[in-house]
Design a protein around this motif. Structure first.
Motif, PDB file in Angstrom:
ATOM      1  N   GLU A  96       0.715  -1.234  -0.111  1.00  0.00           N
ATOM      2  CA  GLU A  96      -0.041  -0.052   0.064  1.00  0.00           C
ATOM      3  C   GLU A  96       0.540   1.366  -0.201  1.00  0.00           C
ATOM      4  O   GLU A  96       0.347   2.242  -0.206  1.00  0.00           O
ATOM      5  CB  GLU A  96      -1.036   0.032   1.108  1.00  0.00           C
ATOM      6  N   LEU A  97       2.323   1.250   0.495  1.00  0.00           N
ATOM      7  CA  LEU A  97       3.046   2.387   0.595  1.00  0.00           C
ATOM      8  C   LEU A  97       3.300   2.876  -0.902  1.00  0.00           C
ATOM      9  O   LEU A  97       3.399   2.472  -2.069  1.00  0.00           O
ATOM     10  CB  LEU A  97       4.302   2.024   1.118  1.00  0.00           C
ATOM     11  N   THR A  98       2.992   4.361  -0.745  1.00  0.00           N
ATOM     12  CA  THR A  98       3.680   5.370  -1.947  1.00  0.00           C
ATOM     13  C   THR A  98       5.309   4.954  -1.974  1.00  0.00           C
ATOM     14  O   THR A  98       5.837   4.511  -1.150  1.00  0.00           O
ATOM     15  CB  THR A  98       3.304   6.597  -1.706  1.00  0.00           C
ATOM     16  N   ILE A  99       5.973   5.445  -3.254  1.00  0.00           N
ATOM     17  CA  ILE A  99       7.303   5.749  -3.186  1.00  0.00           C
ATOM     18  C   ILE A  99       7.873   6.204  -2.053  1.00  0.00           C
ATOM     19  O   ILE A  99       8.590   5.807  -1.304  1.00  0.00           O
ATOM     20  CB  ILE A  99       7.677   6.150  -4.527  1.00  0.00           C
ATOM     21  N   ALA A 100       7.147   7.731  -1.797  1.00  0.00           N
ATOM     22  CA  ALA A 100       7.796   8.350  -0.957  1.00  0.00           C
ATOM     23  C   ALA A 100       7.967   7.713   0.547  1.00  0.00           C
ATOM     24  O   ALA A 100       8.678   7.981   1.439  1.00  0.00           O
ATOM     25  CB  ALA A 100       7.105   9.851  -1.052  1.00  0.00           C
ATOM     26  N   GLU A 101       6.436   7.116   0.680  1.00  0.00           N
ATOM     27  CA  GLU A 101       6.307   6.427   2.038  1.00  0.00           C
ATOM     28  C   GLU A 101       7.535   5.354   2.342  1.00  0.00           C
ATOM     29  O   GLU A 101       8.053   5.067   3.353  1.00  0.00           O
ATOM     30  CB  GLU A 101       5.094   5.835   2.224  1.00  0.00           C
ATOM     31  N   ALA A 102       7.609   4.409   1.225  1.00  0.00           N
ATOM     32  CA  ALA A 102       8.358   3.166   1.279  1.00  0.00           C
ATOM     33  C   ALA A 102       9.862   3.838   1.385  1.00  0.00           C
ATOM     34  O   ALA A 102      10.592   3.160   2.208  1.00  0.00           O
ATOM     35  CB  ALA A 102       8.101   2.278  -0.104  1.00  0.00           C
ATOM     36  N   ALA A 103      10.198   5.011   0.628  1.00  0.00           N
ATOM     37  CA  ALA A 103      11.571   5.256   0.699  1.00  0.00           C
ATOM     38  C   ALA A 103      12.023   5.997   2.164  1.00  0.00           C
ATOM     39  O   ALA A 103      12.903   5.731   2.551  1.00  0.00           O
ATOM     40  CB  ALA A 103      11.934   6.444  -0.144  1.00  0.00           C
ATOM     41  N   TRP A 104      10.694   6.412   2.893  1.00  0.00           N
ATOM     42  CA  TRP A 104      10.930   6.812   4.374  1.00  0.00           C
ATOM     43  C   TRP A 104      11.489   5.617   5.274  1.00  0.00           C
ATOM     44  O   TRP A 104      12.333   5.849   5.892  1.00  0.00           O
ATOM     45  CB  TRP A 104       9.756   7.537   4.732  1.00  0.00           C
ATOM     46  N   LEU A 105      10.625   4.417   4.987  1.00  0.00           N
ATOM     47  CA  LEU A 105      10.794   3.222   5.666  1.00  0.00           C
ATOM     48  C   LEU A 105      12.191   2.787   5.577  1.00  0.00           C
ATOM     49  O   LEU A 105      12.907   2.322   6.214  1.00  0.00           O
ATOM     50  CB  LEU A 105       9.760   2.227   5.626  1.00  0.00           C
ATOM     51  N   ILE A 106      12.600   2.590   4.311  1.00  0.00           N
ATOM     52  CA  ILE A 106      13.857   1.952   3.832  1.00  0.00           C
ATOM     53  C   ILE A 106      14.928   3.086   4.337  1.00  0.00           C
ATOM     54  O   ILE A 106      15.986   2.219   4.793  1.00  0.00           O
ATOM     55  CB  ILE A 106      13.904   1.994   2.350  1.00  0.00           C
ATOM     56  N   ARG A 107      14.965   4.224   4.274  1.00  0.00           N
ATOM     57  CA  ARG A 107      15.856   5.063   4.734  1.00  0.00           C
ATOM     58  C   ARG A 107      16.030   4.903   6.316  1.00  0.00           C
ATOM     59  O   ARG A 107      17.084   5.037   6.941  1.00  0.00           O
ATOM     60  CB  ARG A 107      15.647   6.663   4.463  1.00  0.00           C
ATOM     61  N   ALA A 108      14.874   4.708   6.868  1.00  0.00           N
ATOM     62  CA  ALA A 108      14.680   4.581   8.459  1.00  0.00           C
ATOM     63  C   ALA A 108      15.113   3.114   8.911  1.00  0.00           C
ATOM     64  O   ALA A 108      15.022   2.916  10.040  1.00  0.00           O
ATOM     65  CB  ALA A 108      13.551   5.084   9.164  1.00  0.00           C
TER      66      ALA A 108
END
Length: 546
Positions: free
Chosen positions: A76-88
């Motif tokens: 369900e994640l957008t790119i920007a949301e998935a990127a936030w989780l990956i970076r964190a």
């Protein structure tokens, strides 16, 4: 407040001259370089180099803290949301890829969005992403590729008899740039045969369905980038890319509740894409919202020595900032004051679409910075945008394929009629059509945009003809829960302004957040293989696409 949008500094007459040069180039075998576009030097730029592109993708506004419901479901994640989780370090690329592969395995037998799933390669790329250096917001993000983009060592069929066994020796420029930005390729998606219709087999049997009505094959999913749209809408990919020559990004985006961005002609290189019409082919993203579309376009855009259409353009502005909502006293406002032109008849009627358009305009009017203005159609609009002149594109379509039209028409499958139409049009008709296009462009640039900055549209075709940018996005649903979308068109290289308007609208509505219900699970089934038919060798493909 950020710098001014790029459309403030572009010379419209230079763009008109460039269009004329491209018309000459199409008749001269695409060997003529178009003149550069004049621009001011104060824009915030992201140069086309890979390092600079990755830096442009690694900025604060490229990362969005996930919504709780999205954090619970990686698909369900957008790119920007998935990127936030990956970076964190709260999500790995491998976990994200596995979530999408599980959905593909469960549901693509119904959706039939894919021509080819690259499961092993995607997992390997995801594991490399975990070990390798971070590239920015696309690092480890699973995306899909329309099957007319070259993919090195992977079949690229354009869903046709002609290219049935073609395996490119290199990636299309746009694909190479996505990979260099850290994106993971999940697979190649179904499309209209040779990019002409909604997705079917080359013989015309319907394959890909609309993700919102998967058991009703008659609901139009949009074409020709059908598979990309269905894959993204069906949560089998975070985002994807398609091509547009006559509505093939905006139509499937509107049909499936996505945000699709057709850039200005040349903003994204078309090198390594099986061609349809030289002066109208536009690569671009189909995404879940404006921010994701901006991230994808930032990765794809920029000058390419292999495509004259991409050379001499203004540098790519900060699209990610443009697609980020601006707040003043906790209230969303436009990043730049914008006059939105409303064409005659846009809201006429009592249909679900008309009511959605009325509500859409009423909502826009409440956002500070928006000014709605009624704009008249330029003189002779119906004639200049009608089939008489619009059909001259078929000549460009047929010309490079003439040797195959002369030998065996079966290779063109269900789309053969339009290819024959192009072959039968005379050179005088082509030249008249090119002159009509330039007249239409002059009237659009000088008359239509004299009163507005962006304009609502009911049809993508006029802006396809002219190479101007447009963005499609959702504004509602029918009573049967079928998405309703709309399109905004802009001045040359105005992707930043278009994104800013949609970002503000999406920050104050939730249409783009709604997702279709899952279909009944079914065994994974790839789209039907075409019957034996004439095939091109690698050398013949190179001749067509050079």
């Amino acid at each position: 407040m950020s710098v001014e949008p790029l459309d403030r500094s572009v010379d419209r007459r230079a763009f008109l001259a460039r269009a004329a040069a491209l018309a000459v180039a199409s008749a001269a075998g695409a060997t003529v370089a178009a003149p550069p576009i004049a621009m001011a030097s104060n824009a915030l730029l992201a140069s086309p180099g890979a390092g600079n592109r990755n830096r442009a993708l690694d900025q604060p506004n490229a990362y969005t803290k996930p919504r709780p419901e999205a954090a619970a479901d990686p698909a369900e994640l957008t790119i920007a949301e998935a990127a936030w989780l990956i970076r964190a370090n709260k999500l790995t690329a491998e976990q994200l890829v596995e979530a999408y592969l599980a959905r593909i395995s469960a549901y693509d037998g119904i959706y039939q969005a894919f021509n080819l799933v690259l499961a092993d390669a995607a997992l390997a790329a995801a594991r490399d992403a975990v070990r390798g250096p971070r590239h920015g917001a696309l690092h480890g993000i699973p995306v899909v590729i329309k099957d007319n983009y070259y993919t090195e060592g992977v079949p690229t069929t354009a869903n046709s008899f002609l290219f049935k066994d073609f395996v490119p020796p290199y990636d299309a420029t746009a694909v190479a740039r996505l990979r260099a930005s850290g994106a993971v390729i999940l697979g190649k998606t179904q499309m209209g045969p040779l990019a002409t219709t909604r997705a079917t087999t080359p013989a015309g049997v319907i394959t890909t369905v609309n993700a919102w009505t998967p058991t009703n094959r008659n609901t139009d999913p949009g074409g020709s980038s059908t598979g990309t749209a269905t894959a993204v809408a069906g949560r089998m990919a975070t985002s994807g890319i398609g091509t547009q020559t006559g509505g093939s990004i905006t139509a499937p985006s509107n049909a499936q509740n996505l945000t699709g961005l057709k850039p200005t002609m040349g903003r994204v290189s078309a090198a390594g894409i099986i061609p349809l019409t030289y002066t109208r082919d536009h690569p671009g993203p189909l995404a879940r919202d404006a921010k994701d579309a901006a991230i994808m376009l930032t990765a794809m855009a920029g000058e390419d020595p292999a495509d004259p259409r991409s050379q001499g353009l203004p540098d790519v502005p900060n699209l990610i900032d443009a697609a980020t909502a601006v707040y003043q006293r906790n209230r969303v406002k436009l990043r730049w004051n914008t006059r939105i032109g409303v064409l005659p008849g846009f809201t006429n009627g009592t249909s679900a679409t008309a009511l959605a358009r009325q509500a859409y305009l009423a909502h826009l009017a409440t956002i500070p910075g928006v000014t709605l203005v009624d704009v008249p159609l330029p003189d002779e609009w119906s004639q200049l945008t009608g089939s008489t002149f619009n059909n001259v594109r078929l000549t460009e379509r047929s010309e490079p394929f003439m040797p195959y039209l002369r030998t065996d028409l079966r290779g063109f499958g269900v789309s053969v009629t339009s290819w024959l139409q192009g072959a039968l049009l005379g050179g005088n008709e082509f030249l008249t059509g090119q002159r009509a296009k330039l007249l239409l462009m002059e009237r659009v640039l000088n008359d239509l945009f004299d009163a507005c900055d962006v304009v609502v549209q009911t049809d993508p075709v006029p802006f396809d003809i002219l190479g101007l940018p447009e963005i499609a996005f959702p504004i509602g649903f029918t009573a049967a829960k079928v998405p309703i979308g709309t399109i905004l068109g802009g001045l040359p290289y105005a992707e930043d302004r278009l994104l800013s308007v949609v970002a503000a609208y999406q920050a104050t509505t939730d249409w783009h957040l709604q997702r279709p219900a899952d279909p009944p699970a079914a065994p994974t089934a790839r789209s039907q293989a075409p019957a034996e038919a004439p095939r091109l060798t690698a050398e013949q493909v190179a001749e067509l696409t050079q």
